[in-house]
Design an enzyme around this catalytic site. Sequence first.
Site, PDB file in Angstrom:
ATOM      1  N   ASP A 100       0.835  -1.191   0.000  1.00  0.00           N
ATOM      2  CA  ASP A 100       0.000   0.000   0.000  1.00  0.00           C
ATOM      3  C   ASP A 100       0.878   1.253   0.000  1.00  0.00           C
ATOM      4  O   ASP A 100       2.085   1.173   0.181  1.00  0.00           O
ATOM      5  CB  ASP A 100      -0.891  -0.032   1.245  1.00  0.00           C
ATOM      6  CG  ASP A 100      -2.053   0.945   1.169  1.00  0.00           C
ATOM      7  OD1 ASP A 100      -2.431   1.333   0.055  1.00  0.00           O
ATOM      8  OD2 ASP A 100      -2.587   1.312   2.227  1.00  0.00           O
TER       9      ASP A 100
ATOM     10  N   GLU B 292       2.420   4.900  -4.333  1.00  0.00           N
ATOM     11  CA  GLU B 292       2.383   5.813  -5.469  1.00  0.00           C
ATOM     12  C   GLU B 292       3.701   6.601  -5.686  1.00  0.00           C
ATOM     13  O   GLU B 292       3.878   7.064  -6.805  1.00  0.00           O
ATOM     14  CB  GLU B 292       1.222   6.821  -5.318  1.00  0.00           C
ATOM     15  CG  GLU B 292      -0.154   6.204  -5.388  1.00  0.00           C
ATOM     16  CD  GLU B 292      -0.519   5.399  -4.147  1.00  0.00           C
ATOM     17  OE1 GLU B 292      -1.256   4.419  -4.289  1.00  0.00           O
ATOM     18  OE2 GLU B 292      -0.039   5.744  -3.046  1.00  0.00           O
TER      19      GLU B 292
ATOM     20  N   ASP C 207      -9.124   3.376  -1.645  1.00  0.00           N
ATOM     21  CA  ASP C 207      -9.997   4.003  -0.659  1.00  0.00           C
ATOM     22  C   ASP C 207     -11.272   4.550  -1.301  1.00  0.00           C
ATOM     23  O   ASP C 207     -11.225   5.130  -2.385  1.00  0.00           O
ATOM     24  CB  ASP C 207      -9.270   5.153   0.039  1.00  0.00           C
ATOM     25  CG  ASP C 207      -8.010   4.701   0.753  1.00  0.00           C
ATOM     26  OD1 ASP C 207      -7.799   3.487   0.843  1.00  0.00           O
ATOM     27  OD2 ASP C 207      -7.260   5.570   1.215  1.00  0.00           O
TER      28      ASP C 207
END
Length: 929
Positions: A450, A453, A599
């Site tokens: 997670d 990015e 999310d």
Amino acid sequence: MINKSKICYILTSLLAVLAAVGIIYSFKFISIGIQGHQIDKFVKHAGYYQLNQIESQSEDGSFTAILSWVKGKKEKELNSSPVVKDLRVTFKVDANDECQFKITDLSNSRFHLPENEPYPFTKQRFSKKQQEFNLFETEISQVGQKFYFELRRKSTKEIIFSTKNFPIYFTDKYIEVTTQMKDSMIFGLGDRRTDFLLKSGKYSLWTRDAADIDNGTPGKEIYGFHPMYLRRDIVNNQFQVTLFRNYYGMQVDYEQNSHLTYKVIGGNIDFKFFISDSNPENSIKLYHNYINGWILHPFWSSGFHQCRWGYKNSDMLMDVWNNYNKYEIPFDSLWTDIDYMYKYQDFTIDFERFNITQMQQIYNLSDPNGVHWSSIVDVGIALDSDAAEKGLEMNVFIQSAKTNQSLIGKVWPGKTYFPDFNHPNSTEFWYDGLKNLSSYGISQDGIWIDMNEFSNFVPGELVPSESLVEKIKSFFAIDQPALPFNPLGIYFSNQNSIFKIQLNNQINMFQLIYEGLQRIDHKTLSLDSKHYSGYDQGILYNSSNGYIPTQYDFHNLNGFGEGIATYKAAQKLGKKLTFILSRSTAVGSGRYVQHWNGDGYSTWEYMKLSIPSIMNFNMYGIPFNGDDICGLMGDATAEVCARWQQLGSLYPFSRNHNNNDAPSQEPYVFKDHPYVLSSTIKTLNVRYQLLKFYYHLFVKANGLGTIFRPLFWSFSNDDNAYTYETQFMVGDYLMAAPVVQPGNAIKQSTHSCVYIPKGESFYNFYDYTEYKEGEHCYEVPFDSVLPLYIKSGKIVHIQDKQKVLRSRFLDNTFTLMIVLDENNYSSGSMLTIDDYNRDENIISNCIQNYNCVIDLFAQGKLNENNLFQVELRIQQEKQNTTYQIILIDKLIVIGAKANGKSYQKTINLNTNPWIIDRNDLQFNFSFQI
């Protein structure tokens, strides 16, 4: 419209105020280059590229040519991004249905990714590579004229790609190219949360930690980078895929039935085209072949999953596990979010809060109630951790251009470093960390990567010695390198927007906030931070000319690189079939990881938009994909959660996931609304009945193509099918029509509809009612299962004889649902293996030799005395199929046509089940009409 004078006035006033209060003593204000503005002046008077010469031409239609820049009379030079004056154009025929159009500088020296593993590359396929066999034809301008390129489908003359009448700009840090888009609809250009059919708008492509819904406003993209689209020619109903093979940040301006413009901050112009027919699946398979296909997940991960950020200790895990067992809710994995870590540090467990004995009990697969452990690993490495010490020794962290030390950001554990997954030591570093987690007596079966990015809680980086003046200069100089264009957009959202200063003198922090201005390094790393630049050992890229790659080049590849490192580590840890859930992905990530949509909020809109998101990722080559059931953030109402559990029961990846700040949303917590629990149990029982059927679709696809599909995929000639975006197909067999809008709370029911495409008929999965073409409406109780239908002419194998709470307890006995068409014919397929839980069994029999699939064919007819007879034939798809014993102990014949009517019949074979253990078997049965 941007009011530049207003920006200058506000900023000048701001600096004046800072100077007046003594924070800034002097500041020479010459010009403030705000991202997104410098390019406007350039394009207003820019010149054009002229076709200078044809370098070469081939018999298959390939060619190369040279372009030269003709400067405009009033052209204003971009100081930060000069025009590349001379270019080489290459058109290459890769197969008769695949080609490439590319524009580079003459020496091809600009940063670009190689065309080999791990990146997408052209595979050698059988193809008659002569121009007469190509499905396409090209046209370019004459020598001495303004350059344009046009690619057409040869049979219909439809324009696939055309720059005619549109400018091409190629500068150092800004590229623009436009193609015509008449009579078309397109799908893709992700990652974003929006409708499946792309509407007119401005779409950013830049991996971001965000939960936005994209309405066509720049800066609303989310975690992944997939600059491809599927295009349908409306007039001729033909499909093709276009990939822009450029990994830099970009904005795509799209005007339906007019044009599509790419505005990119680096790289080359590089397009790959995959041209097929009226079946979109064929174009997608060509694309998937190019991006190296997708991997198969382990069977257990097809089951249901429960997760929450907020399971703060092992007692809470035990409570969830016990309740799932108590209420007999099927599930296969209980996840731990960042709570389980010691001070949120990767590769650790906080044993004060998480009792290892309790965890070993929950994750003991030899216990019938035991489940798989899936846990999160964030990408940021805490500065005061053992992992950071080792990473510094191995020199694996991204380097700051400001300090020439490892870049420091801030994530959950506080100050963090970020691994450089191009560094040759990074894979070993990542493996050592994951191996540490396996030393505590439990093993990560699912690895969740997670924040990749990379997500950062501060813009760019933390530089302790940087002065306030330098921070302000840094902000308004945009980023290094200075960019003439911001792909995240810049705009005034309303007349009253103002800039705000936030100062904290104790730590000398400065932050400028403006509603319409988003720095491109917002919540990520400084663009000038440096990656490994060796000549031959880089994992992702090797510098051939001494160039040092930066985050400017690599940003959209961060998640891709971590996915590869995690995949290699998982294999080294002994995992045969890997399940790696990655938030950030890029073109080709499906070769290494799976994905979920990230999310979202507990609302009807987010639930509805999960469907096109999963469809998109099937196109992008990551079909094992899902959404957070009941939503991650916000208060999930009972009705939303019940409907989402129903919908999520047919997500490829099915997980209920919740936020630390939201109320609990496990199915059993809604005491005042018992329909949530009962509906969840019923709908998950259906999932587990279909689990092996669903999994066989992935195995049969062999890494190419889609599984979770839009309705029009199977019915592309029906224009109405394109308007029903919340209905979806599972393969070419099942159609679901989930309820995605609120109903009547008093009646506890929702009025809902299903659309049956033209000329088709489907049968209700539960009561076998036939539905013919058109829209059919009905009431769906809150306490219901997902509305589900079987396509006429299909055979679906299910396991409906026992209630199973874990996937590993599904046996090798099946029921065949034989749905006959108007000619009393149907077909299907299934696997020949009896044990789906041993990865080695699947790999050796289904992947390495691809020889574990059989086809089923049923033909019925009415004989004398109203006796309906059915012949079922078994045939291997490939030679030398390995047959393990499969049992058929029940038949459900649906839609038997006789005497102008349709009949159903259930036949139990308990006492004498059919045994499938070899090729060319034939079974016959009959029943009285």
